[in-house]
Design an enzyme around this catalytic site. Structure first.
Site, PDB file in Angstrom:
ATOM      1  N   GLN A   1       0.774  -1.241   0.000  1.00 47.97           N
ATOM      2  CA  GLN A   1       0.000   0.000   0.000  1.00 47.97           C
ATOM      3  C   GLN A   1       0.804   1.290   0.000  1.00 47.97           C
ATOM      4  OE1 GLN A   1      -3.436   2.293   2.688  1.00 47.97           O
ATOM      5  NE2 GLN A   1      -3.004   0.155   3.078  1.00 47.97           N
TER       6      GLN A   1
ATOM      7  N   LYS B   1      16.289 -12.946  -9.309  1.00 50.29           N
ATOM      8  CA  LYS B   1      17.259 -13.956  -8.882  1.00 50.29           C
ATOM      9  C   LYS B   1      18.035 -14.529 -10.066  1.00 50.29           C
ATOM     10  CE  LYS B   1      14.727 -15.245  -4.698  1.00 50.29           C
ATOM     11  NZ  LYS B   1      14.066 -16.341  -3.951  1.00 50.29           N
TER      12      LYS B   1
ATOM     13  N   PHE C   1      11.014  -2.626   0.099  1.00 48.38           N
ATOM     14  CA  PHE C   1      11.363  -3.951   0.585  1.00 48.38           C
ATOM     15  C   PHE C   1      11.734  -3.894   2.066  1.00 48.38           C
ATOM     16  CE2 PHE C   1      12.745  -4.310  -3.982  1.00 48.38           C
ATOM     17  CZ  PHE C   1      11.737  -5.176  -4.365  1.00 48.38           C
ATOM     18  N   GLY C   2      11.816  -5.078   2.672  1.00 44.76           N
ATOM     19  CA  GLY C   2      12.303  -5.161   4.032  1.00 44.76           C
ATOM     20  C   GLY C   2      13.752  -4.700   4.107  1.00 44.76           C
TER      21      GLY C   2
ATOM     22  N   LYS D   1      10.243  -4.921  11.419  1.00 44.76           N
ATOM     23  CA  LYS D   1       9.210  -4.869  10.384  1.00 44.76           C
ATOM     24  C   LYS D   1       8.032  -4.029  10.869  1.00 44.76           C
ATOM     25  CE  LYS D   1      10.153  -9.277   8.072  1.00 44.76           C
ATOM     26  NZ  LYS D   1       9.582 -10.596   7.689  1.00 44.76           N
TER      27      LYS D   1
ATOM     28  N   GLU E   1       0.763  -1.147   8.871  1.00 39.36           N
ATOM     29  CA  GLU E   1      -0.048   0.047   9.107  1.00 39.36           C
ATOM     30  C   GLU E   1      -0.267   0.317  10.594  1.00 39.36           C
ATOM     31  OE1 GLU E   1      -2.406   3.236   9.072  1.00 39.36           O
ATOM     32  OE2 GLU E   1      -1.667   2.457   7.179  1.00 39.36           O
TER      33      GLU E   1
ATOM     34  N   ASP F   1       0.350   3.758   6.112  1.00 36.77           N
ATOM     35  CA  ASP F   1       0.706   3.375   4.743  1.00 36.77           C
ATOM     36  C   ASP F   1       0.474   4.510   3.746  1.00 36.77           C
ATOM     37  OD1 ASP F   1       1.755   0.753   4.774  1.00 36.77           O
ATOM     38  OD2 ASP F   1      -0.216  -0.070   5.171  1.00 36.77           O
TER      39      ASP F   1
ATOM     40  N   GLY G   1      -8.752  21.710  19.231  1.00 40.91           N
ATOM     41  CA  GLY G   1      -8.356  23.056  18.834  1.00 40.91           C
ATOM     42  C   GLY G   1      -8.861  24.091  19.815  1.00 40.91           C
ATOM     43  N   GLY G   2      -8.765  25.346  19.415  1.00 39.57           N
ATOM     44  CA  GLY G   2      -9.173  26.425  20.293  1.00 39.57           C
ATOM     45  C   GLY G   2     -10.678  26.500  20.497  1.00 39.57           C
ATOM     46  N   GLN G   3     -11.454  25.940  19.582  1.00 39.63           N
ATOM     47  CA  GLN G   3     -12.912  25.945  19.686  1.00 39.63           C
ATOM     48  C   GLN G   3     -13.405  24.573  20.145  1.00 39.63           C
ATOM     49  OE1 GLN G   3     -14.379  28.828  19.286  1.00 39.63           O
ATOM     50  NE2 GLN G   3     -12.552  29.843  18.504  1.00 39.63           N
TER      51      GLN G   3
END
Length: 421
Positions: free
Chosen positions: A16, A73, A95-96, A135, A138, A167, A244-246
């Site tokens: 992803q 390969k 990749f890892g 590793k 998400e 991701d 937030g402020g509100q």
């Protein structure tokens, strides 16, 4: 003209995070060559809903790309990789740790092959530091980047967000970095290595919580509905507080289903009109002048009671009806939109944020549209490629291989797993 026309990307990413980035760049006109192992991106078969068709997980993240299968390969597969590197402006991988290095292609080697190429790399925790070899997925990134600890209710379990900030959020960060590096390359002639760690991206998206983390060393957080105090350390989970402020919160409406909510922000400027609307209906004609709600400071101190009154009024209206009541008062608000709501929403359809596509295996299906609108180069969204669909196209028209060379390399196992590798 497409904004990125003429930019060619060798996309070795999968799942992803990387595909989110490369799809956005493809929608902006880049020629994205999805460089897949012979078995293809793992998500082609994950959560498959139609036998024989690529999954929605894959198709919704890989539109507008070409697919080529290469067996890295095999020596011939590595030859194809090197030749493509020479023809591309950007190469991307997620990749890892150490996978590409073990195949013999460190950044230094890639940069030597094509000094102009920009390399984009997504890692769970980056290539340096104590976590570099770990590793990530998400939800792991959300957990370690600060999102989960600050999402949910104070007395409940931490929650991941519905948005894929680990991701897809990382993919968006990478897209910005790649475009910046490409701009610099065009001025200097030299490419560079661009790395985005998922954990880092989540932290950046939690910036407001880091604001509050530092405020807690000096003051309590008055806008939070849960108790806070100086020196408490961790920023608490505060449900649907606005942050937030509100003051803001989610209000339940009829018929009181799981998504029958509207989010309402009570600004200082709108309180009197809002109170004059709901007060008489609740038998509280003097609500606007009630000292418990006289100013934003008092409303913060008594916000639970304020939200209870607004919820009581909203109980007689649907979320859409309540929005129609609040909009003329300039009260910022919006219904909690379910997936069904959004899929059928005229605003979303009008902005082409849910678009229909079709292919011969899946038939008709829908994808989320292009969120970045360029006035001179609007995106044209096309279906995702079938596995290896563009092998001959890329080999002959990008690399200039003739038929005999393609056949010989195919026989040697360059494009599929072979006993010779």
């Amino acid at each position: 003209m497409e904004a990125l026309k003429g930019v060619r990307i060798l996309d070795m990413t999968h799942v992803q995070a990387g595909p989110t980035c490369s799809q956005l760049l493809a929608w902006m006109g880049a020629d994205v060559i999805k460089f897949e192992p012979p078995q293809g991106d793992a998500t082609r078969g994950q959560l498959r809903d139609i036998p024989g068709a690529d999954s929605l997980y894959f198709t919704m993240l890989n539109c507008n790309k070409r697919s080529i299968t290469v067996n890295m390969k095999s020596p011939q597969g590595k030859e194809v990789f090197v030749d493509l590197l020479k023809e591309c402006d950007i190469v991307m991988e997620n990749f890892g740790p150490g996978v590409l290095d073990r195949l013999g292609f460190t950044w230094e080697k890639i940069h030597a092959i094509n000094p102009r190429v920009v390399m984009g790399s997504i890692k769970g925790f980056g290539s340096t530091g104590p976590y570099a070899e770990f590793k990530a997925y998400e939800n792991v990134a959300q957990a370690m980047g600060g999102a989960m600890s600050t999402t949910g209710t104070l007395d409940g379990t931490p929650f991941v967000t519905g948005a894929q900030i680990g991701d897809s959020g990382t993919g968006l960060h990478l897209a910005i970095g790649l475009l910046a590096a490409l701009h610099q390359r065009d001025r200097t002639g030299k490419g560079q290595y661009v790395e985005v760690a998922m954990m880092d991206g989540v932290m950046n998206l939690c910036r407001v919580k880091w604001r509050d983390h530092q405020r807690l060393t000096r003051q309590s957080l008055a806008e939070y509905s849960v108790p806070t105090k100086v020196g408490m350390g961790d920023v608490p989970r505060a449900g649907n507080d606005s942050g937030g402020g509100q003051l803001g919160n989610a209000i339940h409406c009829k018929p009181h289903g799981p998504n029958d909510y509207i989010y309402v922000v009570v600004q200082e400027a709108v309180w009197a009109n809002l109170a004059n609307l709901i007060g008489p209906a609740l038998g509280l004609p003097e609500l606007a002048g009630d000292p418990k709600f006289a100013n934003i400071g008092e409303r913060r101190n008594n916000q639970q009671e304020m939200w209870a009154l607004i919820t009581k009024f909203a109980a007689n209206h649907t979320k859409r009806e309540f929005m129609a009541i609040l909009n003329p008062l300039d009260v910022p608000c919006g219904p909690i939109m379910s997936t069904s709501d959004l899929a059928n929403d005229e605003h979303i359809r009008g902005r082409e944020m849910y678009v229909e596509l079709e292919d011969e295996k899946r038939g008709k299906w829908w994808n989320v549209g292009m969120p970045i609108k360029l006035s001179a180069s609007p995106a044209k969204i096309k279906r995702a490629p079938f596995l290896g669909e563009h092998n001959d196209d890329v080999l002959k028209n990008v690399l200039g291989y003739n038929e005999s060379k393609v056949s010989a390399m195919r026989e040697a196992g360059a494009f599929e797993v072979s006993r010779k590798t």
